[in-house]
Write a protein that holds these residues in place. Structure first.
Motif, PDB file in Angstrom:
ATOM      1  N   PRO A  67       0.801  -1.229   0.000  1.00  0.00           N
ATOM      2  CA  PRO A  67       0.000   0.000   0.000  1.00  0.00           C
ATOM      3  C   PRO A  67       0.834   1.280   0.000  1.00  0.00           C
ATOM      4  O   PRO A  67       0.340   2.324  -0.406  1.00  0.00           O
ATOM      5  N   ILE A  98       6.708   0.483  -1.290  1.00  0.00           N
ATOM      6  CA  ILE A  98       8.122   0.402  -0.925  1.00  0.00           C
ATOM      7  C   ILE A  98       8.911  -0.168  -2.108  1.00  0.00           C
ATOM      8  O   ILE A  98       8.428  -1.063  -2.806  1.00  0.00           O
ATOM      9  N   ASN A 138       7.786   4.204   4.530  1.00  0.00           N
ATOM     10  CA  ASN A 138       7.211   3.460   5.659  1.00  0.00           C
ATOM     11  C   ASN A 138       8.000   3.797   6.916  1.00  0.00           C
ATOM     12  O   ASN A 138       9.143   3.375   7.079  1.00  0.00           O
ATOM     13  N   THR A 185       5.451  -2.966  10.784  1.00  0.00           N
ATOM     14  CA  THR A 185       4.768  -3.550   9.622  1.00  0.00           C
ATOM     15  C   THR A 185       5.404  -4.873   9.217  1.00  0.00           C
ATOM     16  O   THR A 185       4.708  -5.791   8.772  1.00  0.00           O
ATOM     17  N   GLN A 210      -0.833  -8.824   0.437  1.00  0.00           N
ATOM     18  CA  GLN A 210      -0.231  -7.590  -0.087  1.00  0.00           C
ATOM     19  C   GLN A 210       1.023  -7.933  -0.879  1.00  0.00           C
ATOM     20  O   GLN A 210       0.953  -8.673  -1.845  1.00  0.00           O
ATOM     21  N   CYS A 211       2.178  -7.432  -0.441  1.00  0.00           N
ATOM     22  CA  CYS A 211       3.403  -7.573  -1.228  1.00  0.00           C
ATOM     23  C   CYS A 211       3.723  -9.021  -1.603  1.00  0.00           C
ATOM     24  O   CYS A 211       3.961  -9.338  -2.770  1.00  0.00           O
ATOM     25  N   ILE A 270       9.203 -11.061   2.212  1.00  0.00           N
ATOM     26  CA  ILE A 270       9.483  -9.619   2.226  1.00  0.00           C
ATOM     27  C   ILE A 270       9.314  -9.032   3.631  1.00  0.00           C
ATOM     28  O   ILE A 270      10.148  -8.260   4.112  1.00  0.00           O
ATOM     29  N   GLY A 271       8.235  -9.438   4.292  1.00  0.00           N
ATOM     30  CA  GLY A 271       7.959  -8.911   5.636  1.00  0.00           C
ATOM     31  C   GLY A 271       9.081  -9.256   6.608  1.00  0.00           C
ATOM     32  O   GLY A 271       9.519  -8.410   7.399  1.00  0.00           O
ATOM     33  N   GLU A 294      12.012  -7.119   5.928  1.00  0.00           N
ATOM     34  CA  GLU A 294      11.761  -5.752   6.387  1.00  0.00           C
ATOM     35  C   GLU A 294      11.980  -5.680   7.904  1.00  0.00           C
ATOM     36  O   GLU A 294      12.638  -4.768   8.417  1.00  0.00           O
ATOM     37  N   ILE A 322      -0.539  -0.509   8.047  1.00  0.00           N
ATOM     38  CA  ILE A 322       0.121   0.106   6.888  1.00  0.00           C
ATOM     39  C   ILE A 322      -0.826   1.056   6.161  1.00  0.00           C
ATOM     40  O   ILE A 322      -0.413   2.116   5.674  1.00  0.00           O
TER      41      ILE A 322
HETATM   42  S1  SF4 Z   1       5.334  -5.849   4.698  1.00  0.00           S
HETATM   43 FE1  SF4 Z   1       6.362  -3.997   3.987  1.00  0.00          FE
HETATM   44  S2  SF4 Z   1       6.412  -4.217   1.767  1.00  0.00           S
HETATM   45 FE2  SF4 Z   1       4.902  -5.659   2.519  1.00  0.00          FE
HETATM   46  S3  SF4 Z   1       2.967  -4.564   2.397  1.00  0.00           S
HETATM   47 FE3  SF4 Z   1       3.764  -4.277   4.476  1.00  0.00          FE
HETATM   48  S4  SF4 Z   1       4.909  -2.363   4.340  1.00  0.00           S
HETATM   49 FE4  SF4 Z   1       4.599  -3.034   2.241  1.00  0.00          FE
END
Ligand code: SF4
Ligand SMILES: Cc1cc2nc3c(=O)[nH]c(=O)nc-3n(C[C@H](O)[C@H](O)[C@H](O)COP(=O)(O)OP(=O)(O)OC[C@H]3O[C@@H](n4cnc5c(N)ncnc54)[C@H](O)[C@@H]3O)c2cc1C
Ligand SMILES: Cc1cc2nc3c(=O)[nH]c(=O)nc-3n(C[C@H](O)[C@H](O)[C@H](O)COP(=O)(O)OP(=O)(O)OC[C@H]3O[C@@H](n4cnc5c(N)ncnc54)[C@H](O)[C@@H]3O)c2cc1C
Ligand code: SF4
Ligand code: FES
Lengths: 464, 293
Positions: free
Chosen positions: A55, A58, A83, A89, A98-99, A114-115, A118, A442
């Motif tokens: 959303p 990134i 972010n 997140t 999502q991603c 990905i999470g 991050e 997010i």
């Molecule tokens: S984990 Fe990070 S990259 Fe994935 S949707 Fe959330 S903020 Fe965006």
């Protein structure tokens, strides 16, 4: 290029049997080696399909590239462009919708985690000490009041402070952080992480005033006499109830009450902390979202022998994050799917059992999911001494009632222009759960970023 | 921090404090309440704003020591401070000239009843007040109540002051004698409010009670304070109240909800007493060591 591993690097976790009885964080996070192994799975796509799934858009291949090169600070800096709260997140985003849900690898393999990456870089940064403060521009002389200190309020405050505006956050409770401190439990999001973010916002020069209910302690109009703009980020705090008989028996909690007692008030450390909570031999939680999972897992940690979730649809339709459902199952939470509560029964004012009907799946409803249809005469009882209702929440009516010019929708959400987060009232902006109803961290943060830009422009130009 | 500027012992278990809380004082009106927290480990407890002074930035609270939190508050001295005071919460009392009204106050409930009584008297009402307590030493503010009442009846359970009766006795007598009572207010223990409501119901006289359900946030966020009505509906006491028509309240459920944490409350009080005891001992030892050293 080396062959892509089909499965993602696992994240080490506390043993389910052990963790179900303690309050420490479930997942340990990646080590550097694990992060590097996982980062190597990213194809660094020229047209990354993952990015539109985030959303706040990134630059996912970009930050993963930095990780591969061992440049963790650059990775965090890149994420933080859009972010502000990656440690949060990375832990709580519903990545699978999502991603990660649209990562190109999902066509054949498991998506890149990905999470987790991050979270890894955010935690890495935290270990380096307090974040360096950006050099702040000279003060603009403009003042902004922010109502609510959840992810929306904290983000808008940080962005505006970095632009040189003087920001004051007004928070109704005695601790800042919103749902991150009163709702989401310690074992999923340690409070120390939220505290670090709050401290950072303070270090930017933002003043946080607790024990202040906007609308009651001072109205929005009164704030506008002192401040040049107001941002409303008060969330969706009004809990929904089922409206069925017996709902007010002792031992029947809203998830908000149950989680607030346990988290914000630290009832899990009663009597060292004053606030009590009913432990329960058997606890039934009604609902299928993150809130329901948090309540059901909290019940085990408080000492319940059994924790049961009652949900009216089937497992596939549960709105909770996949990981939370999985963790709950591992910890021994039991699920009754396709089940609708019809009444609470009790004795001496205390709840004893939940009467339910079995459901069948019927025609798809407005949400596209097949509608649960109760089967007549399929009534059965689940015995339990604590029940938690986690079926959703909407914005509290306090602000709307005390701010006549604020336009709200029928469900109580505040209406805004999505491009600027402007409300119907001059000088007043809003974002987060107050405009969407219960949504995600997010989304709240993304809206806050949009609002901060628009507020800055309004403060500079005076044009509404 | 919210500093305690004055402290007064009103009766054996009831204390009055003036607390610096300018934001609350500026907005407060009769009938509203605050939520206070003693310290970083404290629970959030609701207390009526018994009086307020916007200029001085102070509010007055009056509390009865019934459990851990209020007992601890009772130990606080002038110069100590509460960790948190938030408010004003709830709706203010609707003051009008109703005609003749009866004000019934029991125990610590006399404190929140007083500003309402004063306001009603000043609005032109004919005021009959009935105040009661278990015994003489638990009774306070008789003179203050008298100053704003056309008639004041005092009762104690044991007859150590005024009439030996429950407040509902003189109430019933007046209701039988007089046909001009427009409204009744009752503030006190939930059981008292239950029986006052039962007494006025046959006469069809609107009876306003101030409910003291268990609360956490006080802003409509948890639903823990919900009251059930006789028709099955329910509302949140903190945002929809705290005043309700006593004839609509499902009193039995209210009383049961109030006693829900009884076992934990006793544990909390015991834990605190043990701990406070240890602290006292430690202080004593320290004193002795100092004296010797
Ligand atoms: S984990 Fe990070 S990259 Fe994935 S949707 Fe959330 S903020 Fe965006
Ligand atoms: C139990 C639970 C679990 C969740 N799990 C997840 C998850 O895993 N992932 C995810 O992305 N999202 C999750 N969510 C949703 C997410 O927490 C919210 O979408 C997000 O916190 C919304 O942020 P916000 O800033 O709009 O509001 P909030 O976080 O609700 O913060 C609002 C703040 O405003 C304060 N406030 C309210 N009224 C006033 C007033 N009148 N004056 C002053 N202050 C006021 C409140 O006390 C609160 O501190 C969860 C929610 C809950 C309840
Ligand atoms: C709107 C409102 C106004 C009030 N005003 C006053 C007042 O002016 N003076 C006063 O002395 N008391 C008042 N009360 C009651 C007061 O809040 C409780 O006596 C206090 O919380 C008890 O805390 P404790 O730890 O000392 O006792 P506990 O050991 O917690 O409980 C002892 C008794 O108090 C009740 N109680 C426990 N927790 C709460 C809670 N959070 N809220 C309400 N009752 C509770 C229990 O039912 C029990 O009977 C008010 C309550 C409400 C809802
Ligand atoms: S879509 Fe997947 S593989 Fe491609 S850049 Fe994004 S995370 Fe890497
Ligand atoms: S105290 Fe939480 S809703 Fe009333």
């Amino acid at each position: 290029m080396a062959k892509i591993l089909p499965t993602r690097t696992p994240m080490r976790e506390q043993d389910p049997q052990v963790r179900a009885r303690n309050y420490e964080e479930v997942s340990y996070g990646y080590s550097i080696e694990e992060a590097l192994a996982e980062a190597a799975r990213c194809l660094d796509c020229a047209r990354p399909t993952c990015m539109p799934g985030c959303p706040v858009k990134i630059d996912i291949p970009g930050f993963i590239r930095h990780i591969r090169e061992g440049n963790y600070q650059a990775a965090v800096d890149l994420i933080k462009q859009t972010n502000a709260l990656p440690a949060i997140t990375g832990r709580v985003c519903p990545q699978e919708t999502q991603c990660e849900g649209v990562c190109v690898l999902t066509k054949k393999y498991e998506p890149v985690a990905i999470g987790r990456l991050e979270r890894f870089v955010a935690d890495w940064e935290a270990r380096q000490g307090p974040p360096p403060l950006p050099s702040l521009p000279p003060p603009t002389g403009k003042k902004v009041a922010v109502a609510g200190s959840g992810p929306a309020g904290l983000t808008v405050a940080a962005d505006l402070a970095r632009l040189g505006h003087k920001v004051t956050i007004f928070e109704a409770l005695h601790e800042a952080g919103g749902v991150l401190v009163y709702g989401i439990p310690e074992f999923r999001l340690p409070k120390s992480i939220v505290k670090r973010e709050v401290d950072y916002v303070r270090a930017l020069g933002v003043e946080i005033v607790t024990d202040f209910i906007v609308g009651t302690t001072a109205t929005v109009d009164e704030l506008l006499e002192e401040f040049d703009a107001v941002f409303l980020g008060v969330g969706a705090g009004l809990p929904w109830f089922l409206g069925i008989p017996g709902e007010n028996l002792g031992g029947v909690y809203s998830a908000n009450e149950y989680l607030t007692r346990a988290n914000l008030m630290r009832a899990y450390r009663f009597p060292e902390y004053d606030t009590p909570i009913a432990i329960g031999e058997r606890v039934v939680t009604i609902g299928g979202g993150n809130t329901a999972m948090d309540a059901a897992r909290t019940a085990l940690r408080l000492g319940a022998k059994e924790s049961i979730v009652v949900y009216r649809r089937s497992r596939a339709e549960m709105p909770a994050r996949q990981e939370e459902i999985h963790h709950a199952e591992e910890e021994g939470v039991q699920f009754y799917f396709l089940t609708t509560p019809v009444a609470f029964h009790g004795q001496g004012g205390r709840v004893r059992s939940l009467e339910c009907l079995k459901n069948e799946l019927g025609e798809p409803d407005a949400s596209g999911r097949r509608r649960p249809v109760p089967v007549p005469n399929s009534n059965f009882h689940i015995e339990a001494d604590v029940m938690v209702i986690a079926i959703g929440q909407s914005p509290s009516p306090i602000l709307a009632k005390t701010t006549p010019e604020l336009t709200t929708a029928r469900n109580g959400t505040v209406v805004v222009d999505p491009k600027t987060m402007k409300t119907s009232k001059r000088g007043v902006f809003a974002g987060g759960d107050i405009i969407t109803g219960g949504a995600t961290v997010i989304l709240a943060m993304g809206q806050a970023k949009t609002a901060a830009q628009a507020i800055d422009e309004y403060l500079r130009t005076g044009v509404w | 921090m919210y500093e305690i500027l004055e402290k007064e012992v009103l009766s054996e278990t009831v204390k009055r404090m003036v607390v610096y809380a300018p934001r609350v004082a500026r907005k407060a009106r009769a009938g509203q309440f605050v939520i206070v927290r003693n310290d970083e480990k404290g629970e959030r407890i609701p207390l009526t704003i018994a009086d307020f002074d916007a200029e001085q930035g102070t509010i007055t609270i009056i509390f009865q020591e019934v459990g851990k939190s209020t007992a601890q508050m009772g130990q606080f001295q002038v110069g100590d401070a509460f960790a948190n005071v938030v408010g004003p919460l709830g709706h203010a009392t609707e003051i009008e000239n109703y005609g003749t009204v009866i004000m019934v106050g029991g125990g610590v409930g006399i404190a929140p009843l007083f500003p309402i009584t004063r306001a009603l008297k000043q609005a032109g009402n004919q005021v009959i007040s009935i105040i009661g307590a278990r015994n003489h030493s638990l009774l306070f503010w008789e003179e203050r109540m008298r100053a704003y009442s056309d008639e004041l009846i005092v009762c104690t359970d044991d007859g150590s002051r005024g009439r030996k009766a429950l407040v509902t006795e003189p109430l019933k007598e007046i209701l039988q004698q007089r046909k001009d009572i427009a409204r009744v207010w009752a503030i006190g223990p939930a059981v008292m409010m239950k029986f006052v409501s039962a007494a006025t119901q046959p006469f069809g006289i609107p009876t306003i009670v101030s409910l003291n359900t268990i609360m956490i946030d006080g802003t409509g966020m948890c639903g823990g304070c919900r009251v059930t009505f006789t028709d099955g509906g329910s509302q949140f006491v903190c945002v929809d109240g705290p005043e309700f028509d006593g004839h609509n309240v499902d009193w039995n459920l209210l009383l049961e909800r109030l006693s829900f944490y009884r076992e934990q409350e006793q544990r909390a009080l015991q834990h605190w007493k043990d701990h406070a005891c240890r602290l006292d001992q430690a202080a004593e030892t320290l004193e002795k060591e100092r004296a010797h050293g």
